[in-house]
Design an enzyme around this catalytic site. Structure first.
Site, short mmCIF file in Angstrom:
data_model
loop_
_atom_site.label_atom_id
_atom_site.label_comp_id
_atom_site.label_asym_id
_atom_site.label_seq_id
_atom_site.Cartn_x
_atom_site.Cartn_y
_atom_site.Cartn_z
N LYS A 116 0.83 -1.21 0.00
CA LYS A 116 0.00 0.00 0.00
C LYS A 116 0.86 1.26 0.00
O LYS A 116 0.63 2.18 -0.79
CB LYS A 116 -0.93 0.00 1.22
CG LYS A 116 -1.87 1.20 1.27
CD LYS A 116 -2.83 1.10 2.44
CE LYS A 116 -2.12 1.36 3.75
NZ LYS A 116 -3.07 1.41 4.90
N ASP A 144 -6.68 1.13 0.81
CA ASP A 144 -6.79 1.20 2.26
C ASP A 144 -8.22 0.85 2.65
O ASP A 144 -9.01 0.40 1.81
CB ASP A 144 -6.38 2.59 2.77
CG ASP A 144 -7.37 3.67 2.35
OD1 ASP A 144 -8.26 3.41 1.51
OD2 ASP A 144 -7.27 4.79 2.88
#
Length: 218
Positions: free
Chosen positions: A120, A138
């Site tokens: 991420k 997310d």
């Protein structure tokens, strides 16, 4: 959603926010890397509160390394997991100096080799600092993708793969920011603001609401 609906979805988001960007404050790829490292399980507001002061004192790998963990701590101790993050910052700065001439690497492999940097975080850096068409999934993007029917998936990896396939190419560069901001301020977890949502007509969410909380939300 079919292709036409997905294109309309992003056209609406673009019309509402033509030039989306991160809410983290930074002036270089290195500052962004440090800010994103600090942002795990923390708000952008709390990170900006610390980095505004920290970056005035030290905003290069060598300067942060010179400060050491104890020197950095006063600026980040209000942020969750600050001890672990402080250690990761020091280790990352050392690697950048020893292996990358003090520069933030531009490949996923090299980024993910840095302490505290996962897929991420690497996607955020590649997208926001270097203009790569990546999407960092997310909790907000995961929720929006599943609720709306844009890119359903059981986990973040699956959702990322679906988004990369389903987001029309002309919107791929900015999709990350549009989706995270939409999830943060409109398609919220407990009480989504469906009555204010600009993409509501395209949304497949079965529990749309104008008032009250949503049960069984993602």
């Amino acid at each position: 959603m079919n292709l036409e609906q997905r294109r309309s979805f992003f056209e609406l988001l673009k019309a509402n926010n033509p030039q989306p960007t991160t809410e983290l404050e930074y002036s270089s790829p290195f500052e962004l890397l440090i800010a994103v490292l600090l942002s795990a399980q923390a708000t952008d507001v709390s990170v900006n509160k610390g980095t505004r002061k920290l970056f005035k004192i030290a905003n290069t790998p060598q300067a942060l390394l010179n400060l050491g963990e104890e020197g950095v701590r006063p600026y980040i101790q209000h942020i969750g997991l600050f001890r672990t993050k402080g250690k990761h910052i020091q280790e990352t700065c050392k690697i950048l100096l020893e292996q990358h001439q003090g520069e933030v690497p531009r490949t996923r492999e090299a980024l993910e080799a840095l302490p505290g940097v996962g897929r991420k975080t690497a996607n955020v850096i590649l997208n926001t600092a270097f203009g790569e068409p990546t999407i960092a999934v997310d909790t907000h993007i995961f929720r929006v993708s599943n609720r709306t029917g844009l890119a359903p998936g059981k986990d973040v990896v699956m959702v990322e793969a679906q988004l990369m396939k389903r987001v029309p190419k002309e919107f791929l560069q900015d999709a990350h920011h549009w989706l995270i901001l939409h999830g943060r301020y409109t398609c919220t977890a407990r009480n989504p603001h469906c009555q204010e949502c600009i993409v509501e007509p395209l949304c497949r969410f079965k529990q749309k609401t104008g008032k009250g909380k949503v049960r069984g939300d993602i």
